[in-house]
Design an enzyme around this catalytic site. Structure first.
Site, mmCIF file in Angstrom:
data_model
loop_
_atom_site.group_PDB
_atom_site.id
_atom_site.type_symbol
_atom_site.label_atom_id
_atom_site.label_comp_id
_atom_site.label_asym_id
_atom_site.label_seq_id
_atom_site.Cartn_x
_atom_site.Cartn_y
_atom_site.Cartn_z
ATOM 1 N N ASP A 1 -16.328 -5.448 -1.393
ATOM 2 C CA ASP A 1 -16.858 -6.284 -0.304
ATOM 3 C C ASP A 1 -18.106 -5.744 0.382
ATOM 4 O O ASP A 1 -18.698 -6.416 1.227
ATOM 5 C CB ASP A 1 -15.750 -6.548 0.737
ATOM 6 C CG ASP A 1 -15.163 -5.261 1.323
ATOM 7 O OD1 ASP A 1 -15.876 -4.238 1.408
ATOM 8 O OD2 ASP A 1 -13.969 -5.279 1.702
ATOM 9 N N HIS B 1 -14.906 -0.210 -8.423
ATOM 10 C CA HIS B 1 -14.705 -1.529 -9.037
ATOM 11 C C HIS B 1 -15.920 -2.444 -8.857
ATOM 12 O O HIS B 1 -15.811 -3.654 -9.001
ATOM 13 C CB HIS B 1 -13.443 -2.181 -8.477
ATOM 14 C CG HIS B 1 -12.192 -1.446 -8.884
ATOM 15 N ND1 HIS B 1 -10.985 -1.588 -8.239
ATOM 16 C CD2 HIS B 1 -11.961 -0.545 -9.879
ATOM 17 C CE1 HIS B 1 -10.074 -0.811 -8.823
ATOM 18 N NE2 HIS B 1 -10.638 -0.168 -9.811
ATOM 19 N N GLN C 1 -12.152 1.193 -3.865
ATOM 20 C CA GLN C 1 -11.827 0.198 -4.895
ATOM 21 C C GLN C 1 -12.296 -1.182 -4.432
ATOM 22 O O GLN C 1 -12.165 -2.151 -5.168
ATOM 23 C CB GLN C 1 -10.315 0.168 -5.119
ATOM 24 C CG GLN C 1 -9.747 1.497 -5.580
ATOM 25 C CD GLN C 1 -8.223 1.546 -5.450
ATOM 26 O OE1 GLN C 1 -7.505 1.107 -6.346
ATOM 27 N NE2 GLN C 1 -7.729 2.056 -4.336
HETATM 28 P P1 CNA Z 1 -3.579 -3.730 -2.831
HETATM 29 O O1 CNA Z 1 -2.828 -3.477 -4.070
HETATM 30 O O2 CNA Z 1 -3.659 -5.137 -2.324
HETATM 31 O O3 CNA Z 1 -2.928 -2.796 -1.712
HETATM 32 C C1 CNA Z 1 -3.361 -2.816 -0.392
HETATM 33 C C2 CNA Z 1 -2.479 -1.858 0.391
HETATM 34 O O4 CNA Z 1 -3.026 -1.752 1.692
HETATM 35 C C3 CNA Z 1 -1.036 -2.288 0.537
HETATM 36 O O5 CNA Z 1 -0.187 -1.230 0.148
HETATM 37 C C4 CNA Z 1 -0.878 -2.607 2.040
HETATM 38 O O6 CNA Z 1 0.361 -2.194 2.553
HETATM 39 C C5 CNA Z 1 -1.981 -1.774 2.632
HETATM 40 N N1 CNA Z 1 -2.573 -2.335 3.855
HETATM 41 C C6 CNA Z 1 -2.873 -3.620 4.132
HETATM 42 N N2 CNA Z 1 -3.474 -3.707 5.337
HETATM 43 C C7 CNA Z 1 -3.540 -2.437 5.823
HETATM 44 C C8 CNA Z 1 -4.048 -1.879 7.007
HETATM 45 N N3 CNA Z 1 -4.609 -2.629 7.961
HETATM 46 N N4 CNA Z 1 -3.963 -0.539 7.174
HETATM 47 C C9 CNA Z 1 -3.378 0.253 6.218
HETATM 48 N N5 CNA Z 1 -2.873 -0.229 5.079
HETATM 49 C C10 CNA Z 1 -2.969 -1.564 4.875
HETATM 50 O O7 CNA Z 1 -5.081 -3.192 -2.943
HETATM 51 P P2 CNA Z 1 -5.652 -1.922 -3.727
HETATM 52 O O8 CNA Z 1 -7.011 -1.698 -3.197
HETATM 53 O O9 CNA Z 1 -4.695 -0.814 -3.783
HETATM 54 O O10 CNA Z 1 -5.746 -2.523 -5.192
HETATM 55 C C11 CNA Z 1 -6.830 -2.372 -5.895
HETATM 56 C C12 CNA Z 1 -7.604 -3.699 -6.114
HETATM 57 C C13 CNA Z 1 -7.623 -4.678 -4.993
HETATM 58 C C14 CNA Z 1 -9.037 -3.312 -6.264
HETATM 59 O O11 CNA Z 1 -9.445 -3.622 -7.550
HETATM 60 C C15 CNA Z 1 -9.858 -4.121 -5.264
HETATM 61 O O12 CNA Z 1 -11.074 -4.517 -5.820
HETATM 62 C C16 CNA Z 1 -9.009 -5.293 -4.970
HETATM 63 N N6 CNA Z 1 -9.308 -5.992 -3.705
HETATM 64 C C17 CNA Z 1 -10.411 -5.698 -2.962
HETATM 65 C C18 CNA Z 1 -10.661 -6.390 -1.786
HETATM 66 C C19 CNA Z 1 -11.890 -6.058 -0.978
HETATM 67 O O13 CNA Z 1 -12.920 -5.703 -1.548
HETATM 68 N N7 CNA Z 1 -11.794 -6.120 0.346
HETATM 69 C C20 CNA Z 1 -9.772 -7.390 -1.341
HETATM 70 C C21 CNA Z 1 -8.656 -7.677 -2.145
HETATM 71 C C22 CNA Z 1 -8.421 -6.966 -3.310
#
Ligand code: CNA
Length: 238
Positions: free
Chosen positions: A106, A121, A103
């Site tokens: 990056d 996404h 999802q």
């Molecule tokens: P979210 O809803 O922010 O959930 C992230 C989950 O990861 C949470 O439940 C945390 O507890 C868990 N988490 C955080 N750090 C760690 C770690 N080091 N190890 C294990 N678990 C961890 O994000 P989702 O991806 O579930 O939600 C979907 C959205 C967020 C998508 O549409 C993405 O595009 C979007 N997103 C993407 C990025 C990126 O591309 N890096 C950054 C922020 C949001």
């Protein structure tokens, strides 16, 4: 190594049909904030809630504000893949992993060397004109300021799926088929609340569903193995 990680290691060693399905938590150890953790983007204060800003209607109505947030928070400069991205790429090279379904937007899986990546996404690494479809170099959108315009007068936009927009159906079907046929399904770093992506795990039919997530999810009860630790720390032991 604790018992759960030992179990996961064994399943990985025995399988040549692993599929990984991940989210923002995969990249937090590369320094990219997720959305829903306490230090995630949703906990920070903006003029509008982030989920509103990254919606299709907001993009249409207030593109300038959209681009301010987008360039500031969603375009990631200088982040490097972490051990979780690198391990997945290694398993693909070894013929063990069929695909990464992410999802994330990056591009860090590709930076780590993964080739079989489904970006549900989209990605911040491609841009195109919302009116005529013309592709542009990514810097056209990701750098500079203001609203990037195409020669045709349309707005150039990132190839990311905004809230209120549909997913690419071909990619979604590919993801469904991979998950349906997988032997081991590892789900990592996702809160499993954003649909339709989160619903994908319903297609899994095997008995090795592994959730590696820092916090609990609503789907913990459905998994065969649940590990509430940082994914990089877990994968560094595999
Ligand atoms: P979210 O809803 O922010 O959930 C992230 C989950 O990861 C949470 O439940 C945390 O507890 C868990 N988490 C955080 N750090 C760690 C770690 N080091 N190890 C294990 N678990 C961890 O994000 P989702 O991806 O579930 O939600 C979907 C959205 C967020 C998508 O549409 C993405 O595009 C979007 N997103 C993407 C990025 C990126 O591309 N890096 C950054 C922020 C949001």
């Amino acid at each position: 190594m604790n018992e759960k990680i030992a179990q996961l290691k064994q399943w990985i060693e025995e399988s040549d049909n692993i599929v990984f399905f991940g989210g923002a938590g995969v990249s937090t150890e590369s320094g990219i904030p997720d959305f829903r953790s306490v230090d995630g983007l949703y906990s920070q204060k903006y003029k509008y809630p982030p989920e509103r800003i990254i919606s299709h209607s907001f993009f249409e109505e207030q593109p300038e504000e959209f681009y301010r947030f987008y360039r500031d928070k969603l375009v990631i400069r200088d982040a490097k893949p972490n051990i979780a991205h690198l391990k997945l790429a290694e398993w693909e090279r070894q013929g063990k992993l069929k695909a990464v379904i992410t999802q994330n937007i990056d591009g860090l899986h590709q930076a780590a060397g993964s080739e079989k990546v489904i970006e549900l996404h989209g990605t911040t690494h491609r841009v195109y004109c919302a009116r005529c479809g013309q592709k542009y170099p990514v810097e056209t959108v990701n750098e500079g300021s203001g609203i990037p315009r195409c020669k045709c007068g349309g707005v150039i936009r990132p190839d990311v799926v905004l809230y209120e927009e549909g997913l690419n159906q071909d990619e979604l079907y590919r993801a469904v088929n991979l998950i349906r046929d997988a032997d081991v399904l590892i789900v990592g770093g996702t809160s499993l609340v954003v649909y339709p992506a989160a619903g994908l795990i319903n297609y899994y039919r095997g008995h090795k569903l592994v959730l590696v997530n820092l916090s609990a999810t609503d789907r913990d009860g459905d998994a065969d193995l649940v590990i509430h630790e940082k994914i990089g720390q877990v994968f560094s032991q595999l």
